[in-house]
Design a protein around this motif. Structure first.
Motif, PDB file in Angstrom:
ATOM      1  N   ALA A  76     -52.236  24.011 -38.973  1.00 17.67           N
ATOM      2  CA  ALA A  76     -52.170  24.650 -40.285  1.00 17.67           C
ATOM      3  C   ALA A  76     -53.306  25.658 -40.379  1.00 17.67           C
ATOM      4  O   ALA A  76     -54.471  25.310 -40.161  1.00 17.67           O
ATOM      5  N   ILE A  77     -52.970  26.890 -40.682  1.00 12.45           N
ATOM      6  CA  ILE A  77     -53.953  27.968 -40.757  1.00 12.45           C
ATOM      7  C   ILE A  77     -54.180  28.336 -42.220  1.00 12.45           C
ATOM      8  O   ILE A  77     -53.226  28.594 -42.970  1.00 12.45           O
ATOM      9  N   TYR A  78     -55.434  28.340 -42.619  1.00 11.67           N
ATOM     10  CA  TYR A  78     -55.777  28.678 -44.003  1.00 11.67           C
ATOM     11  C   TYR A  78     -55.495  30.153 -44.264  1.00 11.67           C
ATOM     12  O   TYR A  78     -55.951  31.033 -43.529  1.00 11.67           O
TER      13      TYR A  78
ATOM     14  N   PRO B 199     -56.521  22.553 -56.014  1.00  9.51           N
ATOM     15  CA  PRO B 199     -57.943  22.905 -55.889  1.00  9.51           C
ATOM     16  C   PRO B 199     -58.890  21.761 -56.233  1.00  9.51           C
ATOM     17  O   PRO B 199     -60.100  21.858 -55.972  1.00  9.51           O
ATOM     18  N   GLU B 200     -58.367  20.660 -56.791  1.00  6.90           N
ATOM     19  CA  GLU B 200     -59.212  19.509 -57.105  1.00  6.90           C
ATOM     20  C   GLU B 200     -59.847  18.901 -55.853  1.00  6.90           C
ATOM     21  O   GLU B 200     -60.799  18.117 -55.958  1.00  6.90           O
ATOM     22  N   PHE B 201     -59.357  19.267 -54.662  1.00 10.61           N
ATOM     23  CA  PHE B 201     -59.966  18.757 -53.435  1.00 10.61           C
ATOM     24  C   PHE B 201     -61.266  19.473 -53.099  1.00 10.61           C
ATOM     25  O   PHE B 201     -61.941  19.096 -52.148  1.00 10.61           O
ATOM     26  N   GLY B 202     -61.610  20.516 -53.863  1.00  7.50           N
ATOM     27  CA  GLY B 202     -62.977  21.009 -53.889  1.00  7.50           C
ATOM     28  C   GLY B 202     -63.342  22.170 -53.004  1.00  7.50           C
ATOM     29  O   GLY B 202     -64.229  22.948 -53.345  1.00  7.50           O
TER      30      GLY B 202
ATOM     31  N   ALA C 146     -58.355  19.247 -44.512  1.00  6.27           N
ATOM     32  CA  ALA C 146     -58.243  17.870 -44.024  1.00  6.27           C
ATOM     33  C   ALA C 146     -56.951  17.225 -44.514  1.00  6.27           C
ATOM     34  O   ALA C 146     -56.273  16.508 -43.760  1.00  6.27           O
ATOM     35  N   GLU C 147     -56.583  17.493 -45.767  1.00  9.91           N
ATOM     36  CA  GLU C 147     -55.339  16.937 -46.309  1.00  9.91           C
ATOM     37  C   GLU C 147     -54.122  17.601 -45.672  1.00  9.91           C
ATOM     38  O   GLU C 147     -53.135  16.927 -45.336  1.00  9.91           O
TER      39      GLU C 147
ATOM     40  N   TRP D 202     -46.439  20.097 -51.528  1.00  8.30           N
ATOM     41  CA  TRP D 202     -47.448  20.040 -52.585  1.00  8.30           C
ATOM     42  C   TRP D 202     -48.302  18.799 -52.394  1.00  8.30           C
ATOM     43  O   TRP D 202     -47.771  17.695 -52.220  1.00  8.30           O
ATOM     44  N   ILE D 203     -49.614  18.959 -52.443  1.00  6.78           N
ATOM     45  CA  ILE D 203     -50.521  17.827 -52.276  1.00  6.78           C
ATOM     46  C   ILE D 203     -51.468  17.757 -53.464  1.00  6.78           C
ATOM     47  O   ILE D 203     -52.214  18.702 -53.741  1.00  6.78           O
TER      48      ILE D 203
END
Length: 261
Positions: free
Chosen positions: A49-51, A91-94, A101-102, A125-126
């Motif tokens: 997975a590429i950001y 965005p809650e993953f910070g 990582a998710e 969706w995560i």
């Protein structure tokens, strides 16, 4: 009149005994029937997975039971059978690293699903939260708190199979003449969940048991296999006739078992 009713009841019981028909489905829900149908040791097609940055995305969040628009972390996920999707992380993953990582964790798990269940998957969706997963809308919805519970129970992959069936098979099969004929020809549903929601859940509830008896017959008990084959033989036959692309699942055992009629 009383004698007639007694005779009719006796004939009904005899018929049910002969055909294997039962008034109640054998399971409550099929994601719980066996935790070894697909496991974390099975092959995954996930390549990475590429950001691609952050961007506004509309996502469904079960914690608010509705749609939310978020500046999500976005990742382009690829699989070695040529399929791709966008993983959208709340965005809650910070941070991008936390979101990555998710994306990597669930991309790897989704990659264990056969090609046929990922063919219509466009987005994932995560979110955080202990809330049910979801499928459909060319999407799989994941709440990570619930995912942790599924993982501890050993049924994370089985749950993803169920949801991905909604995503990639429902539109083309749930209302097809062949599937409806199979439903009507079987004397039972595989689960109470399927029976309660026959149009919405029967296909997704039935696909995982089919996968189990056709591709994981050496991993499940004989009793479980026989229960599945006796409960929904025509649905099993329907799935057999579709010749789905089941890569990367081993196809060596497919169609080795006869269908009960």
């Amino acid at each position: 009149m009383q004698i007639f009713l007694l005779i009719s009841l006796a004939l009904l019981v005899a018929c049910e005994s002969e055909t294997g028909c039962k008034s109640n489905p054998p399971f409550s829900g099929t994601i719980f029937i066996d935790k070894n149908i697909i496991t974390s040791t099975d092959s995954s097609t996930f390549e990475g997975a590429i950001y691609s940055g952050a961007g506004q995305r509309e996502m469904f969040d079960r914690r608010v039971d509705g749609w939310v628009t978020l500046n999500a972390y976005l990742f382009d996920a690829s699989f070695n059978d040529g399929l791709v999707c966008e993983i959208q992380v709340n965005p809650e993953f910070g941070s991008p690293d936390g979101a990555l990582a998710e994306a990597l964790k669930y991309g790897e798990e989704i990659g264990r699903l056969p090609t046929v269940l990922r063919k219509d998957l466009e987005t994932v969706w995560i979110h955080m939260g202990i809330n049910p997963f979801g499928g459909g809308n060319n999407n799989i919805l994941i709440h990570t708190g619930q995912a942790s519970e599924y993982f501890s129970e050993g049924i994370l992959e089985e749950t993803l199979v169920h949801e991905a069936t909604h995503t990639s098979l429902e539109s083309g099969h749930a209302n097809s003449n062949g599937w409806i004929t199979a439903q009507n020809s079987d004397c039972n549903f595989i689960s109470s969940y399927a029976k309660d929601y026959p149009k919405r859940e029967d296909l997704a509830e039935s696909f995982l048991p089919w996968l189990a008896v056709r591709y994981r017959s050496n991993s499940i008990s004989e009793d479980l296999k026989e229960t599945i084959l006796k409960a929904i033989p025509n649905r099993i036959e329907y799935f057999d006739s579709q010749f789905f692309n089941m890569y990367p699942i081993n196809t060596s055992s497919v169609l080795n078992d006869s269908v009960y009629h």
